[in-house]
Design a protein around this motif. Structure first.
Motif, PDB file in Angstrom:
ATOM      1  N   ASP A  31     -20.758  28.293   4.116  1.00 39.11           N
ATOM      2  CA  ASP A  31     -22.169  28.701   4.097  1.00 39.11           C
ATOM      3  C   ASP A  31     -23.167  27.781   5.129  1.00 39.11           C
ATOM      4  N   THR A  32     -22.353  26.791   5.787  1.00 41.29           N
ATOM      5  CA  THR A  32     -23.242  25.816   6.590  1.00 41.29           C
ATOM      6  C   THR A  32     -23.710  26.431   7.945  1.00 41.29           C
ATOM      7  N   THR A  33     -25.169  26.281   8.027  1.00 40.90           N
ATOM      8  CA  THR A  33     -25.990  26.786   9.249  1.00 40.90           C
ATOM      9  C   THR A  33     -26.368  25.674   9.920  1.00 40.90           C
ATOM     10  N   ASP A  34     -27.390  25.679  11.031  1.00 42.24           N
ATOM     11  CA  ASP A  34     -27.912  24.723  11.799  1.00 42.24           C
ATOM     12  C   ASP A  34     -29.140  24.275  11.067  1.00 42.24           C
ATOM     13  N   GLU A  35     -29.435  25.244   9.736  1.00 42.88           N
ATOM     14  CA  GLU A  35     -30.690  24.551   9.065  1.00 42.88           C
ATOM     15  C   GLU A  35     -30.417  24.538   7.637  1.00 42.88           C
ATOM     16  N   GLY A  36     -29.196  24.447   7.438  1.00 39.03           N
ATOM     17  CA  GLY A  36     -28.711  24.099   6.081  1.00 39.03           C
ATOM     18  C   GLY A  36     -27.823  25.292   5.375  1.00 39.03           C
ATOM     19  N   PRO A  37     -27.620  25.177   4.188  1.00 40.20           N
ATOM     20  CA  PRO A  37     -26.775  26.205   3.573  1.00 40.20           C
ATOM     21  C   PRO A  37     -27.416  27.568   3.680  1.00 40.20           C
ATOM     22  N   TRP A  38     -26.566  28.415   3.849  1.00 35.96           N
ATOM     23  CA  TRP A  38     -27.196  30.096   3.931  1.00 35.96           C
ATOM     24  C   TRP A  38     -27.103  30.485   2.508  1.00 35.96           C
ATOM     25  N   HIS A  39     -27.890  31.478   2.220  1.00 35.72           N
ATOM     26  CA  HIS A  39     -28.152  32.184   0.809  1.00 35.72           C
ATOM     27  C   HIS A  39     -26.735  32.573   0.299  1.00 35.72           C
ATOM     28  N   GLU A  40     -25.938  32.914   1.072  1.00 40.93           N
ATOM     29  CA  GLU A  40     -24.493  33.352   0.641  1.00 40.93           C
ATOM     30  C   GLU A  40     -23.491  32.781   1.618  1.00 40.93           C
ATOM     31  N   PRO A  41     -22.072  32.899   1.271  1.00 42.12           N
ATOM     32  CA  PRO A  41     -21.031  32.502   2.081  1.00 42.12           C
ATOM     33  C   PRO A  41     -21.179  33.521   3.390  1.00 42.12           C
ATOM     34  N   LEU A  42     -20.774  32.832   4.723  1.00 39.73           N
ATOM     35  CA  LEU A  42     -20.585  33.513   5.777  1.00 39.73           C
ATOM     36  C   LEU A  42     -19.239  33.847   6.182  1.00 39.73           C
ATOM     37  N   LEU A  43     -18.542  33.211   5.620  1.00 39.75           N
ATOM     38  CA  LEU A  43     -16.890  33.406   5.617  1.00 39.75           C
ATOM     39  C   LEU A  43     -16.196  32.780   4.787  1.00 39.75           C
ATOM     40  N   TRP A  44     -15.010  33.033   4.749  1.00 36.67           N
ATOM     41  CA  TRP A  44     -13.942  32.305   4.005  1.00 36.67           C
ATOM     42  C   TRP A  44     -12.809  32.129   4.946  1.00 36.67           C
ATOM     43  N   HIS A  45     -12.125  30.840   4.925  1.00 40.80           N
ATOM     44  CA  HIS A  45     -11.016  30.650   5.791  1.00 40.80           C
ATOM     45  C   HIS A  45      -9.951  29.725   4.728  1.00 40.80           C
ATOM     46  N   ALA A  46      -8.639  30.093   5.351  1.00 42.03           N
ATOM     47  CA  ALA A  46      -7.571  29.428   4.357  1.00 42.03           C
ATOM     48  C   ALA A  46      -7.535  27.949   4.733  1.00 42.03           C
ATOM     49  N   GLU A  47      -7.209  27.107   3.678  1.00 47.75           N
ATOM     50  CA  GLU A  47      -6.942  25.766   3.999  1.00 47.75           C
ATOM     51  C   GLU A  47      -5.999  25.442   5.062  1.00 47.75           C
ATOM     52  N   LYS A  48      -4.896  26.266   5.106  1.00 45.60           N
ATOM     53  CA  LYS A  48      -3.623  25.708   5.643  1.00 45.60           C
ATOM     54  C   LYS A  48      -3.810  26.847   6.992  1.00 45.60           C
ATOM     55  N   ALA A  49      -3.119  25.993   8.257  1.00 43.98           N
ATOM     56  CA  ALA A  49      -3.185  27.013   9.356  1.00 43.98           C
ATOM     57  C   ALA A  49      -2.390  28.235   9.299  1.00 43.98           C
ATOM     58  N   ALA A  50      -2.786  29.267  10.105  1.00 39.76           N
ATOM     59  CA  ALA A  50      -2.108  30.737   9.933  1.00 39.76           C
ATOM     60  C   ALA A  50      -0.821  30.472  10.743  1.00 39.76           C
ATOM     61  N   ALA A  51       0.085  31.494  10.319  1.00 38.58           N
ATOM     62  CA  ALA A  51       1.497  31.338  10.971  1.00 38.58           C
ATOM     63  C   ALA A  51       1.609  33.053  11.191  1.00 38.58           C
ATOM     64  N   PRO A  52       2.885  33.318  11.878  1.00 43.34           N
ATOM     65  CA  PRO A  52       2.989  34.714  12.351  1.00 43.34           C
ATOM     66  C   PRO A  52       3.082  35.405  11.097  1.00 43.34           C
ATOM     67  N   GLY A  53       2.528  36.827  10.968  1.00 46.67           N
ATOM     68  CA  GLY A  53       2.732  37.307   9.739  1.00 46.67           C
ATOM     69  C   GLY A  53       1.576  37.486   8.719  1.00 46.67           C
ATOM     70  N   THR A  54       0.688  36.242   9.179  1.00 47.19           N
ATOM     71  CA  THR A  54      -0.602  36.019   8.101  1.00 47.19           C
ATOM     72  C   THR A  54      -1.462  36.921   7.987  1.00 47.19           C
ATOM     73  N   TRP A  55      -1.700  37.599   9.300  1.00 52.87           N
ATOM     74  CA  TRP A  55      -2.681  38.450   9.702  1.00 52.87           C
ATOM     75  C   TRP A  55      -2.561  39.651   8.984  1.00 52.87           C
ATOM     76  N   LYS A  56      -1.273  40.067   9.094  1.00 54.83           N
ATOM     77  CA  LYS A  56      -0.801  41.608   8.670  1.00 54.83           C
ATOM     78  C   LYS A  56      -0.877  41.558   7.002  1.00 54.83           C
ATOM     79  N   ALA A  57      -0.441  40.118   6.419  1.00 50.09           N
ATOM     80  CA  ALA A  57      -0.378  40.152   4.985  1.00 50.09           C
ATOM     81  C   ALA A  57      -1.667  40.229   4.285  1.00 50.09           C
ATOM     82  N   LEU A  58      -2.265  39.511   4.865  1.00 48.08           N
ATOM     83  CA  LEU A  58      -3.834  39.190   4.343  1.00 48.08           C
ATOM     84  C   LEU A  58      -4.971  40.161   4.885  1.00 48.08           C
ATOM     85  N   GLY A  59      -4.943  40.319   6.246  1.00 49.43           N
ATOM     86  CA  GLY A  59      -5.965  40.876   7.150  1.00 49.43           C
ATOM     87  C   GLY A  59      -6.356  42.575   6.558  1.00 49.43           C
ATOM     88  N   THR A  60      -4.937  43.153   6.383  1.00 49.31           N
ATOM     89  CA  THR A  60      -4.847  44.510   6.064  1.00 49.31           C
ATOM     90  C   THR A  60      -5.367  44.460   4.773  1.00 49.31           C
TER      91      THR A  60
END
Length: 277
Positions: A31-60
Motif C-alpha cells: 500500500d506504499t505510495t509516494d505520499e505514504g500508505p494508501w487507504h487500501e492495498p494496491l496489490l499483493w505479490h508472492a514472497e517467492k519468485a514465480a516459476a513456469p506454471g505459476t501464472w496459470k495456477a494462481l492467475g486464472t
C-alpha cells in the motif's frame, strides 16, 4: 465511474485467500505510495519468485475474484513495487480517454522532430511522416489472449530472460488487464506521461485489436503478451507507428531507419516490451 470492490483488504486477515476461494502462497500486501500508505492495498505479490506454471495456477483462479495477475520485478535496481513511488491518487480512469486521440497527441508531440530531423533521422516506413497515420487495423488471433499470456509469463519466469531480475506473481484489483498500471498508480513512464491511465486507454484498444494482456511490470518497463500480432510488413509498420507514439524511447534510441527495422521485428512477435528512459 462505479468503483469495483477491492478484495485485497481481506488478505490482511486471511493471507491464504481461502475466504475468496484462493490458495495463495505466503505473500505481501503493498500500500506504499509516494505520499505514504494508501487507504487500501494496491496489490499483493508472492514472497517467492514465480516459476513456469505459476501464472496459470494462481492467475486464472484469482481472476474469478476480481483480481488480475501480473508479474512484478522485485529484484531490480530500483527495488520492488514498495519502492516504486506509486501514485494512485494522480491517475484518472482509462475509460475516460480515447485511444486514438491519445496516440495522435503523442505523435504530434514527437514525430515531426524524431522522424524528419537531420541526416541521422529516424526514418519511418514509406507513407509515414509527421502526420498521424491513424490506428492500425485489428489482426487475426493465433491464440486466445489468456493462453498467450500464460505462455509469455512462463517464458519470463524460466530463467532465460535477464531484464526481469526476480519476477514475482502479483494480483491487482482491476476491471481488465489493460487497467493494471493505472490501478496501482504505476509511474514507469513518468518522464513521458504523468497520468498512466492515458496509456492504459491505448492498452485497452490493443486488447480489443491485438488480444494483448499486461504480463509484467518493472520500475520503468512494461511487457504485454500479444495474441494477434501483425503478420505482414505493412501491418507491422502500422503497429510500429502506434508503438512510436506510445513509447518513443523504444525506437529513437536504436538509430537511423529504426522505425522500419523495429516494424520488421514485430511480425508474428507474441511479446511487446516498452521501456521509458
Amino acid at each position: 465511474m462505479a468503483t469495483l470492490p477491492n478484495p485485497l483488504p481481506r488478505l490482511a486477515t486471511d493471507p491464504s485467500g481461502r475466504s475468496l476461494g484462493l490458495q495463495l502462497p505466503p505473500g505481501r500486501l503493498i500500500d506504499t505510495t509516494d505520499e505514504g500508505p494508501w487507504h487500501e492495498p494496491l496489490l499483493w505479490h508472492a514472497e517467492k519468485a514465480a516459476a513456469p506454471g505459476t501464472w496459470k495456477a494462481l492467475g486464472t483462479q484469482a481472476a474469478r475474484t476480481g483480481l488480475l495477475p501480473v508479474l512484478v520485478d522485485v529484484g531490480g535496481t530500483q527495488g520492488g513495487p514498495a519502492d516504486w513511488e506509486l501514485m494512485p491518487g494522480d491517475m484518472s480512469y482509462p475509460g475516460d480517454h480515447d485511444a486514438e486521440d491519445v496516440l495522435a497527441e503523442y505523435w504530434e508531440d514527437n514525430a515531426e522532430e524524431e522522424l524528419t530531423e537531420g541526416p541521422e533521422e529516424t526514418e519511418g516506413p514509406e507513407g509515414i511522416g509527421p502526420d498521424w497515420p491513424g490506428l492500425a487495423p485489428a489482426a487475426a488471433p493465433t491464440a486466445t489472449p489468456d493462453t498467450r499470456a500464460a505462455q509469455i509469463a512462463d517464458s519470463l519466469t524460466d530463467g532465460t530472460r535477464t531484464w526481469l531480475k526476480e519476477p514475482h506473481l502479483a494480483l491487482v484489483a482491476a476491471r481488465r488487464s489493460a487497467d493494471i498500471p493505472a490501478a496501482i498508480g504505476w509511474t514507469g513512464p513518468l518522464n513521458y506521461e504523468n497520468d498512466v491511465a492515458r496509456l492504459c486507454a491505448v492498452l485497452r484498444s490493443w486488447e480489443d485489436r491485438f488480444g494483448i494482456r499486461v504480463v509484467a511490470l518493472g520500475f520503468d518497463t512494461l511487457v504485454v503478451s500479444v495474441a494477434a500480432p501483425p503478420t505482414t510488413q505493412a501491418e507491422a509498420e502500422a503497429v510500429a507507428a502506434e508503438h512510436f507514439a506510445f513509447c518513443p524511447d523504444n525506437i529513437t534510441q536504436q538509430g537511423p531507419n529504426a522505425l522500419r527495422a523495429y516494424a520488421e521485428d514485430l511480425i508474428a512477435e507474441p511479446t511487446w516490451t516498452f521501456w521509458w528512459d
